[in-house]
Scaffold this active site. Structure first.
Site, mmCIF file in Angstrom:
data_model
loop_
_atom_site.group_PDB
_atom_site.id
_atom_site.type_symbol
_atom_site.label_atom_id
_atom_site.label_comp_id
_atom_site.label_asym_id
_atom_site.label_seq_id
_atom_site.Cartn_x
_atom_site.Cartn_y
_atom_site.Cartn_z
ATOM 1 C CB CYS A 165 -0.860 -0.041 1.264
ATOM 2 S SG CYS A 165 -1.870 1.431 1.518
ATOM 3 C CB CYS A 168 -3.573 3.789 -5.212
ATOM 4 S SG CYS A 168 -4.801 2.893 -4.229
HETATM 5 N N1 DGL Z 1 -4.194 0.623 -1.722
HETATM 6 C C1 DGL Z 1 -3.737 1.760 -1.028
HETATM 7 C C2 DGL Z 1 -2.512 2.406 -1.700
HETATM 8 O O1 DGL Z 1 -1.764 1.750 -2.377
HETATM 9 C C3 DGL Z 1 -4.694 2.842 -0.623
HETATM 10 C C4 DGL Z 1 -6.129 2.695 -0.597
HETATM 11 C C5 DGL Z 1 -6.767 3.410 0.598
HETATM 12 O O2 DGL Z 1 -7.115 4.601 0.482
HETATM 13 O O3 DGL Z 1 -6.891 2.774 1.611
HETATM 14 O O4 DGL Z 1 -2.268 3.571 -1.518
#
Ligand code: DGL
Length: 254
Positions: free
Chosen positions: A75, A181
């Site tokens: 993430c 993301c």
């Molecule tokens: N999947 C996460 C990232 O790579 C973020 C998503 C969220 O806002 O929780 O930033």
């Protein structure tokens, strides 16, 4: 059990990190992965840094109890918010993710680079530093609400959202789009079809998988034999596990 046999913990706020997990499984098929989707606390990207750190601590406490040998923060948002803290607090290697701006800067001619990510990821110190190094021509494109559409597997909604985003830019002047993301990586095929062919799309899953392999090798933690295994866990509803399973099988270029 030898340390190499221990699992690798991977987590995200929800299903997004599954896109990075796919790359890790391809690169390290013998490894045992435990993926944790913190769906009950999603999204991270519209929270304050301190709130995200608190969520991440709970997740890592759980994963550490499973005796993981390394941790992958799948993430971009949680990496920016908490990687520094986790590296100080944990005794195992911690691998993070950041928007793939460097490879985008390498293919840039003299046009713009659109960096799609969560509002929090785009306003962290870590991202500012990345911008200082590779950010010539880069434009921050915060996409609040887009991860939720991926969580809902609402592909039509995501398409509409992205059409509205791209309509704000003169795509003739864009050289690259960064999917900053892990959730957005599931929209890669859709985005590819929406953009002119010359625009390069970059994202960090393969780079993260390669980095994980390097770090494991350096720490003598690579599991080189035997069957691999994947366990999926969530802080959310049991149905989220089914969703994770579906996305794990999904071709991200679709
Ligand atoms: N999947 C996460 C990232 O790579 C973020 C998503 C969220 O806002 O929780 O930033």
């Amino acid at each position: 059990m030898n340390q190499e046999e221990h699992p690798i913990g991977v987590f995200d706020s929800g299903v997004g990190g599954i896109s990075a997990l796919q790359a890790m499984i391809r690169t390290l098929p013998q490894e045992h992965f435990i993926y944790y989707g913190d769906t009950a606390n999603a999204p991270y990207g519209t929270k304050e840094t301190e709130e995200v750190i608190a969520c991440v601590r709970e997740v890592t406490d759980r994963l550490m109890k499973r005796k993981i040998k390394a941790l992958v923060i799948a993430c971009n948002t949680a990496t920016g918010a908490a990687a520094f803290t986790l590296r100080k607090e944990l005794t195992i290697p911690v691998i993070g993710m950041e928007p793939a701006l460097k490879p985008a800067s390498e293919v840039r001619k003299d046009g713009d680079i659109l960096v799609l990510a969560t509002p929090l990821a785009l306003h962290q110190e870590k991202f500012n530093l990345l911008m200082e190094k590779y950010g010539e021509g880069a434009v921050r494109v915060p996409c609040a609400g887009l991860m939720e559409l991926v969580e809902q597997e609402n592909w039509n909604g995501a398409k509409k959202y992205l059409e509205e985003v791209f309509a704000l830019y003169d795509l003739k002047k864009v050289d690259a789009v960064v999917l900053g993301c892990t959730h957005y990586v599931f929209l890669k095929g859709m985005i590819r079809r929406m953009l002119p062919e010359n625009i390069v799309i970059t994202e960090g899953s393969d780079g993260t998988a390669r980095q994980l392999k390097r770090v494991l090798a350096k720490n003598h933690l690579l599991k080189e034999h035997g069957e691999g295994k994947v366990e999926l866990e969530t802080s959310g509803n049991p149905e989220d596990i089914g969703k994770m399973r579906r996305l794990l099988k999904r071709d991200v270029s679709e």
